[in-house]
Design an enzyme around this catalytic site. Structure first.
Site, PDB file in Angstrom:
ATOM      1  N   GLU A 158       0.825  -1.215   0.000  1.00 28.47           N
ATOM      2  CA  GLU A 158       0.000   0.000   0.000  1.00 28.47           C
ATOM      3  C   GLU A 158       0.857   1.261   0.000  1.00 28.47           C
ATOM      4  O   GLU A 158       0.525   2.247  -0.667  1.00 28.47           O
ATOM      5  CB  GLU A 158      -0.946  -0.011   1.208  1.00 28.47           C
ATOM      6  CG  GLU A 158      -1.928  -1.165   1.248  1.00 28.47           C
ATOM      7  CD  GLU A 158      -2.762  -1.285  -0.013  1.00 28.47           C
ATOM      8  OE1 GLU A 158      -3.007  -0.260  -0.672  1.00 28.47           O
ATOM      9  OE2 GLU A 158      -3.155  -2.423  -0.351  1.00 28.47           O
ATOM     10  N   HIS A 161       1.886   2.040  -3.442  1.00 24.11           N
ATOM     11  CA  HIS A 161       0.869   2.750  -4.217  1.00 24.11           C
ATOM     12  C   HIS A 161       0.993   4.261  -4.004  1.00 24.11           C
ATOM     13  O   HIS A 161       0.880   5.045  -4.949  1.00 24.11           O
ATOM     14  CB  HIS A 161      -0.533   2.299  -3.806  1.00 24.11           C
ATOM     15  CG  HIS A 161      -0.999   1.051  -4.472  1.00 24.11           C
ATOM     16  ND1 HIS A 161      -1.020   0.906  -5.847  1.00 24.11           N
ATOM     17  CD2 HIS A 161      -1.476  -0.121  -3.964  1.00 24.11           C
ATOM     18  CE1 HIS A 161      -1.488  -0.302  -6.156  1.00 24.11           C
ATOM     19  NE2 HIS A 161      -1.761  -0.942  -5.036  1.00 24.11           N
TER      20      HIS A 161
END
Length: 304
Positions: A158, A161
């Site tokens: 994450e 990202h």
């Protein structure tokens, strides 16, 4: 990632629909239509004016959606934002430390907000308008069902990202899609309105634009989900760089084990349904999946 894309797409559809309604009320729907509907021969459309309007409204809607992304995610998912300087449980402190450690390793100068939301799903997502105003949130189900190494792999994914700027790139892509959605929705609405009596054309066109925008937005989401699947491989590699390939691969295998267990037990609760978003789907449903198949993700990661 599935959460992030779902929330962004939902927000975007609501935003461009709201822009259409508010703009029509402020400028008068009839006056707005006259800017590109000349009433001349053929369809009587000024395509240059219509494209200019579509570009403006499309990118406005996309950037408003981006600006609202973190706020909407926190409200809809009821994310508890963790204050790194406040009192935290040992579990909460560990999540914050992992996010901050990987963020520093990724070269982020501003630490993302960190949050936990209560859900039995095994999931996590990252969102936010910029790298400086991002959010990384994990579910309580993820923390309760995965070991520490797998949690590290998911969090590193994450953070990747965020570091990759995927939300901003997604916003630019969505702006292009919005432009064509608005452009073709109005052309389709003009065609439909020409099929009814003149006194009914304004009402029919207004309703048709509303309906076609939603339908074309759903079709446009196929492009967004295809891009999302492509970016998952990059985030997997980024997560491997941050946490180590072994931990990233372990996280993906743990997700696969959880999915397989849910399928064997034929579960239909929230945990099973939401976890499928991570794994991707087969057949036609795969077109709407935000994630590739886990086996493919593991294979891609291990071949590097």
């Amino acid at each position: 990632m599935g959460k992030r894309i779902f929330l962004f797409l939902t927000t975007n559809i609501m935003v461009i629909t709201t822009i259409f309604i508010v703009w029509s009320l402020i400028t008068s729907f009839t006056d707005l239509e006259r800017t590109y509907d000349t009433g001349g021969p053929g369809l009587g459309i000024d395509y240059v004016s219509l494209m200019a309007f579509s570009l403006l409204a499309g990118f406005l809607g996309s950037f408003i959606s981006l600006a609202m992304s973190r706020y909407i995610a926190k409200k809809m998912m009821r994310v508890k934002v963790l204050d790194p300087d406040g009192p935290l449980s040992s579990q909460e402190r560990a999540v914050v430390e992992k996010v901050h450690r990987f963020s520093r390793a990724a070269g982020l100068t501003h630490m993302p907000e960190v949050g936990i939301y209560q859900s039995s799903e095994v999931n996590a997502f990252a969102t936010g308008p910029t790298k400086k105003r991002s959010l990384v949130a994990v579910s309580s189900g993820l923390l309760n069902h995965m070991d520490d190494a797998a949690v590290e792999g998911v969090i590193a994914h994450e953070v990747a990202h965020v570091s990759n700027g995927d939300m901003v790139t997604m916003t630019l892509l969505q702006g292009i899609i919005n432009t064509f959605v608005i452009f073709f929705a109005r052309i389709a609405a003009i065609l439909v309105s020409r099929l009814v009596r003149s006194e009914m054309q304004t009402v029919v066109r207004f309703a048709a634009i509303f309906i076609f925008q939603i339908l074309f937005s759903i079709l446009g989401s196929l492009v967004v989900t295809a891009y999302s699947r492509y970016r998952e491989f990059h985030a997997d590699r980024g997560g491997a760089d941050l946490a180590g390939r072994d931990k990233m691969a372990h996280a993906l295998r743990s997700l696969k084990t959880h999915v397989n267990r849910a399928q064997v037990n034929d579960r239909t609760d929230d945990s099973a349904v939401q976890t499928m978003k991570i794994n991707g789907k087969g057949g036609m449903a795969r077109l709407f999946s935000t994630h590739p198949d886990l086996d493919e993700r593991i294979a891609r990661l291990e071949e590097k």
